[in-house]
Design an enzyme around this catalytic site. Structure first.
Site, PDB file in Angstrom:
ATOM      1  N   LYS A 263      42.734  29.649  38.748  1.00  0.00           N
ATOM      2  CA  LYS A 263      43.511  30.525  37.870  1.00  0.00           C
ATOM      3  C   LYS A 263      44.993  30.186  38.012  1.00  0.00           C
ATOM      4  O   LYS A 263      45.557  30.282  39.100  1.00  0.00           O
ATOM      5  CB  LYS A 263      43.274  31.991  38.251  1.00  0.00           C
ATOM      6  CG  LYS A 263      44.235  32.985  37.569  1.00  0.00           C
ATOM      7  CD  LYS A 263      43.990  34.438  37.997  1.00  0.00           C
ATOM      8  CE  LYS A 263      45.058  35.378  37.435  1.00  0.00           C
ATOM      9  NZ  LYS A 263      44.883  36.783  37.857  1.00  0.00           N
ATOM     10  N   ASP A 268      52.260  37.086  35.610  1.00  0.00           N
ATOM     11  CA  ASP A 268      51.369  38.113  35.069  1.00  0.00           C
ATOM     12  C   ASP A 268      52.115  39.438  34.953  1.00  0.00           C
ATOM     13  O   ASP A 268      52.226  40.186  35.925  1.00  0.00           O
ATOM     14  CB  ASP A 268      50.142  38.259  35.984  1.00  0.00           C
ATOM     15  CG  ASP A 268      49.168  39.320  35.480  1.00  0.00           C
ATOM     16  OD1 ASP A 268      49.298  39.740  34.309  1.00  0.00           O
ATOM     17  OD2 ASP A 268      48.263  39.696  36.270  1.00  0.00           O
ATOM     18  N   LYS A 275      52.249  46.081  33.775  1.00  0.00           N
ATOM     19  CA  LYS A 275      52.249  46.527  35.166  1.00  0.00           C
ATOM     20  C   LYS A 275      53.490  47.365  35.454  1.00  0.00           C
ATOM     21  O   LYS A 275      54.513  47.180  34.803  1.00  0.00           O
ATOM     22  CB  LYS A 275      52.289  45.306  36.097  1.00  0.00           C
ATOM     23  CG  LYS A 275      51.019  44.489  36.150  1.00  0.00           C
ATOM     24  CD  LYS A 275      51.167  43.324  37.127  1.00  0.00           C
ATOM     25  CE  LYS A 275      49.895  42.495  37.190  1.00  0.00           C
ATOM     26  NZ  LYS A 275      48.750  43.217  37.769  1.00  0.00           N
ATOM     27  N   ASP A 286      50.772  34.390  40.729  1.00  0.00           N
ATOM     28  CA  ASP A 286      49.432  34.591  40.169  1.00  0.00           C
ATOM     29  C   ASP A 286      48.770  33.268  39.760  1.00  0.00           C
ATOM     30  O   ASP A 286      47.739  33.264  39.107  1.00  0.00           O
ATOM     31  CB  ASP A 286      49.515  35.562  38.970  1.00  0.00           C
ATOM     32  CG  ASP A 286      48.225  36.335  38.754  1.00  0.00           C
ATOM     33  OD1 ASP A 286      47.391  36.384  39.680  1.00  0.00           O
ATOM     34  OD2 ASP A 286      48.049  36.872  37.640  1.00  0.00           O
ATOM     35  N   ASP A 345      45.624  43.325  31.369  1.00  0.00           N
ATOM     36  CA  ASP A 345      45.989  42.925  32.725  1.00  0.00           C
ATOM     37  C   ASP A 345      44.802  42.314  33.486  1.00  0.00           C
ATOM     38  O   ASP A 345      44.981  41.761  34.570  1.00  0.00           O
ATOM     39  CB  ASP A 345      46.552  44.135  33.481  1.00  0.00           C
ATOM     40  CG  ASP A 345      47.316  43.740  34.743  1.00  0.00           C
ATOM     41  OD1 ASP A 345      47.619  42.535  34.897  1.00  0.00           O
ATOM     42  OD2 ASP A 345      47.615  44.635  35.548  1.00  0.00           O
ATOM     43  N   GLU A 347      43.406  39.579  32.998  1.00  0.00           N
ATOM     44  CA  GLU A 347      43.519  38.329  32.229  1.00  0.00           C
ATOM     45  C   GLU A 347      42.945  37.117  32.954  1.00  0.00           C
ATOM     46  O   GLU A 347      42.522  36.150  32.320  1.00  0.00           O
ATOM     47  CB  GLU A 347      44.994  38.081  31.875  1.00  0.00           C
ATOM     48  CG  GLU A 347      45.840  37.372  32.940  1.00  0.00           C
ATOM     49  CD  GLU A 347      45.991  38.152  34.239  1.00  0.00           C
ATOM     50  OE1 GLU A 347      45.764  39.381  34.231  1.00  0.00           O
ATOM     51  OE2 GLU A 347      46.315  37.544  35.271  1.00  0.00           O
ATOM     52  N   ARG A 349      40.214  36.639  34.593  1.00  0.00           N
ATOM     53  CA  ARG A 349      38.802  36.359  34.301  1.00  0.00           C
ATOM     54  C   ARG A 349      38.630  35.756  32.916  1.00  0.00           C
ATOM     55  O   ARG A 349      37.692  34.989  32.669  1.00  0.00           O
ATOM     56  CB  ARG A 349      37.969  37.636  34.495  1.00  0.00           C
ATOM     57  CG  ARG A 349      38.280  38.752  33.536  1.00  0.00           C
ATOM     58  CD  ARG A 349      37.798  40.108  34.040  1.00  0.00           C
ATOM     59  NE  ARG A 349      38.646  40.630  35.119  1.00  0.00           N
ATOM     60  CZ  ARG A 349      38.427  41.793  35.739  1.00  0.00           C
ATOM     61  NH1 ARG A 349      37.392  42.558  35.383  1.00  0.00           N
ATOM     62  NH2 ARG A 349      39.240  42.189  36.694  1.00  0.00           N
TER      63      ARG A 349
HETATM   64  N1  BES Z   1      46.904  39.129  39.089  1.00  0.00           N
HETATM   65  C1  BES Z   1      46.306  40.397  39.169  1.00  0.00           C
HETATM   66  C2  BES Z   1      45.691  40.700  40.535  1.00  0.00           C
HETATM   67  C3  BES Z   1      46.654  40.747  41.677  1.00  0.00           C
HETATM   68  C4  BES Z   1      47.245  41.932  42.051  1.00  0.00           C
HETATM   69  C5  BES Z   1      46.920  39.621  42.413  1.00  0.00           C
HETATM   70  C6  BES Z   1      48.124  41.978  43.107  1.00  0.00           C
HETATM   71  C7  BES Z   1      47.797  39.658  43.491  1.00  0.00           C
HETATM   72  C8  BES Z   1      48.402  40.849  43.832  1.00  0.00           C
HETATM   73  C9  BES Z   1      45.218  40.523  38.109  1.00  0.00           C
HETATM   74  O1  BES Z   1      45.435  39.817  36.943  1.00  0.00           O
HETATM   75  C10 BES Z   1      45.148  41.964  37.747  1.00  0.00           C
HETATM   76  O2  BES Z   1      46.102  42.461  37.218  1.00  0.00           O
HETATM   77  N2  BES Z   1      44.017  42.607  38.014  1.00  0.00           N
HETATM   78  C11 BES Z   1      43.841  43.972  37.716  1.00  0.00           C
HETATM   79  C12 BES Z   1      42.476  44.132  37.099  1.00  0.00           C
HETATM   80  C13 BES Z   1      42.241  45.471  36.463  1.00  0.00           C
HETATM   81  C14 BES Z   1      43.163  45.650  35.278  1.00  0.00           C
HETATM   82  C15 BES Z   1      40.819  45.552  36.026  1.00  0.00           C
HETATM   83  C16 BES Z   1      43.969  44.750  39.007  1.00  0.00           C
HETATM   84  O3  BES Z   1      43.583  44.243  40.060  1.00  0.00           O
HETATM   85  O4  BES Z   1      44.491  45.848  38.971  1.00  0.00           O
HETATM   86 ZN    ZN Z   2      46.622  38.158  37.123  1.00  0.00          ZN
HETATM   87 MN    MN Z   3      46.631  40.889  35.592  1.00  0.00          MN
END
Ligand code: BES
Ligand code: ZN
Ligand code: MN
Length: 496
Positions: A263, A268, A275, A286, A345, A347, A349
């Site tokens: 990824k 992000d 966020k 990210d 968010d 994204e 996946r």
């Molecule tokens: N890049 C983030 C996950 C992340 C969070 C990585 C903190 C490193 C530190 C990912 O894209 C994300 O935002 N995931 C969401 C998924 C949710 C919206 C289903 C999350 O983990 O909140």
């Molecule tokens: Zn992300």
């Molecule tokens: Mn995200």
């Protein structure tokens, strides 16, 4: 900085300047060549005063030691000398570099009482020094003064050992791996204004110098491949996406490749499901999964690994703008499966869905391992000390876990199952990209699994380990390079 240290190997001789590092086994035992560096016998008393007993990676130092010409003497404990593991030598090397303080001339006397460290151990010690010496300071123009505890800008390390030729040979491999780890750290630490998808792709392209084949797909080419999931994420950014394919063909022509998929969200914001501001700067990292993939491909190519390997990374920026995708949008992935975007968010996946499908389709690999900073939830579960491991294949999961134990990049296996899979069914499309709070890391993994068919596959959720992990003997950098040594080890142990 990648070239702070130069390392050479030499026979034992009395050092004349700089910092000198000795090794001591538990109980404080020094080898004969080490003892020679303490002609006035100042160490015995120093050990007592500092209660130094030679425990692994513990150290003491003596300034301007009597009867010598050098500035500083540091002694690093190795613990039970006969039982030091590979990561033990890395830690000893990290402690040695720290013990040298700001010296630009460092001599390590790799000598112990009884059997000295083997060439392999000496190489690992030097690798530990390289990893510890790294710091991301290229943007510090005014505060670069060398505090006592910061390594000098250029450090010349001489490692004295019993068989310098053998150590040099073993070190060539260690240096290739260090190059990969440091490259991954650099990519993670670099801010997103400097490292966008195009710039990241150019970094991947540089692996051609090592003999890898690198192909960069543009937006147009991805459209042709119908990568609707990846492109949906990219469409909110003014910076176009890229897909990089790195091929290292070091194996036999008939051998199926191994594949690493990463990824690479260069930043992000969350997109329209934006966020919160607090800590959002961390989202420059990210792309930690993609960085690890480039790092391991660097390591494999640099050490000419006898394996055929593919590294595939999807490079996009997740931004909110007038053209960004919306919650409720339905996109069609390259596989033909449709996805309802509940949360923009989630994204990572979406990017990986098309990458995994394409990788499998085009290369029919022996296995695919993807790495992604995929969910905040994996940090809730495992903190910074393990990456989450999800797999459809017990043998692959086992190999990854044990590779991680030997490099101390630890993985913890998490479950997959039909009950979790059901949670991502959508009423409007084949699946949705977010199933809410519960089991967030698992539902993300279930989503990926829908794009891998029967190929042995593992997903490493490195959100807690690729960046912001606690300082260790061999890493002081925010971007850790997690996964590079682990995957290199996986290949070395089972696939070449
Ligand atoms: N890049 C983030 C996950 C992340 C969070 C990585 C903190 C490193 C530190 C990912 O894209 C994300 O935002 N995931 C969401 C998924 C949710 C919206 C289903 C999350 O983990 O909140
Ligand atoms: Zn992300
Ligand atoms: Mn995200």
């Amino acid at each position: 900085m990648t070239d702070r240290l130069t390392v050479a190997f030499a026979k034992f001789a009395m050092p004349k300047k700089g910092s000198v590092i000795l090794l001591a086994s538990e109980g404080g035992g020094l080898g004969a060549h080490a003892k020679a560096c303490d002609p006035d016998g100042v160490l015995a008393r120093a050990f007592e005063v500092a209660r130094f007993s030679g425990k692994l990676a513990k150290s003491i130092e003596v300034l301007a030691p009597a009867g010598t010409e050098f500035d500083r003497l540091a002694v690093i404990g190795v613990g039970n000398a006969g039982a030091v593991e590979e990561t033990g030598w890395l830690k000893i090397g990290g402690a040695a570099l720290a013990g040298a303080k700001s010296a630009s001339d460092v001599t390590v006397v790799a000598d112990l009482d009884g059997a000295g460290p083997a060439a392999e151990d000496v190489a690992n010690l030097a690798l530990g020094m390289l990893l510890r010496a790294y710091s991301f300071d290229k943007y510090k123009t005014t505060s670069r003064e060398n505090g006592e505890d910061k390594p000098a800008d250029k450090v010349k390390v001489t490692v004295q050992c019993a068989d310098p030729a053998a150590a040099k040979k073993a070190f060539a491999r260690a240096e290739a791996i260090a190059g990969g780890v440091i490259l991954a750290r650099d990519l993670v630490n670099e801010p997103a204004n400097v490292l966008g998808p195009v710039e990241f792709a150019a970094k991947a392209k540089e692996l051609e110098k090592l003999g890898a084949k690198v192909e960069i797909l543009t937006e147009k080419e991805m459209k042709k491949l119908k990568m609707g999931a990846l492109l949906g994420v990219a469409q909110g950014s003014v910076r176009p996406p890229r897909l990089a394919i790195i091929e290292w063909n070091g194996g036999k022509a008939k051998d199926k490749p191994v594949a690493f998929v990463g990824k690479g969200v260069v930043f992000d914001t969350g997109g329209i499901s934006i966020k919160p501001a607090g800590g959002m700067e961390d989202m420059k990292g990210d792309m930690g999964g993609a960085a690890a993939v480039v790092g391991v491909m660097h390591a494999l190519a640099a050490r000419k690994a006898k394996v055929n390997a593919i590294g595939m990374i999807g490079l996009v920026e997740n931004m909110p703008d007038g053209n960004a995708q919306r919650p409720g949008d339905i996109v069609t992935s390259m596989s033909g499966q449709t996805i309802e975007v509940i949360n923009t968010d989630a994204e990572g996946r979406l990017v990986l869905a098309d990458l995994l499908w394409y990788c499998n389709d085009r290369f029919a690999p022996q296995f695919m391992v993807n790495l992604a900073t995929l969910t905040g939830a994996i940090m809730v579960a495992l903190g910074h000390h393990h990456a989450g491991l999800f797999s459809n294949d017990d043998a692959l999961a086992e190999r990854l876990t044990s590779a991680g134990l030997s490099t101390e990049e630890k993985l913890w296996r998490m479950p997959l199952g039909a009950e979790y899979d059901k949670l991502i069914d959508s009423k409007n499309a084949d699946m949705k990209n977010s199933a809410g709070r519960l089991a967030g890391s698992i539902t993300a993994a279930q989503f990926l699994k829908r794009f891998v068919k029967e190929t042995p596959w593992a997903h490493l959720d490195v959100a807690g380990t690729a960046m912001g992990s606690p300082a260790s003997e061999i890493n002081r950098s925010w971007g850790s390079g997690f996964g590079v040594r682990l995957l290199d080890r996986l290949v070395a142990d089972h696939y070449e």
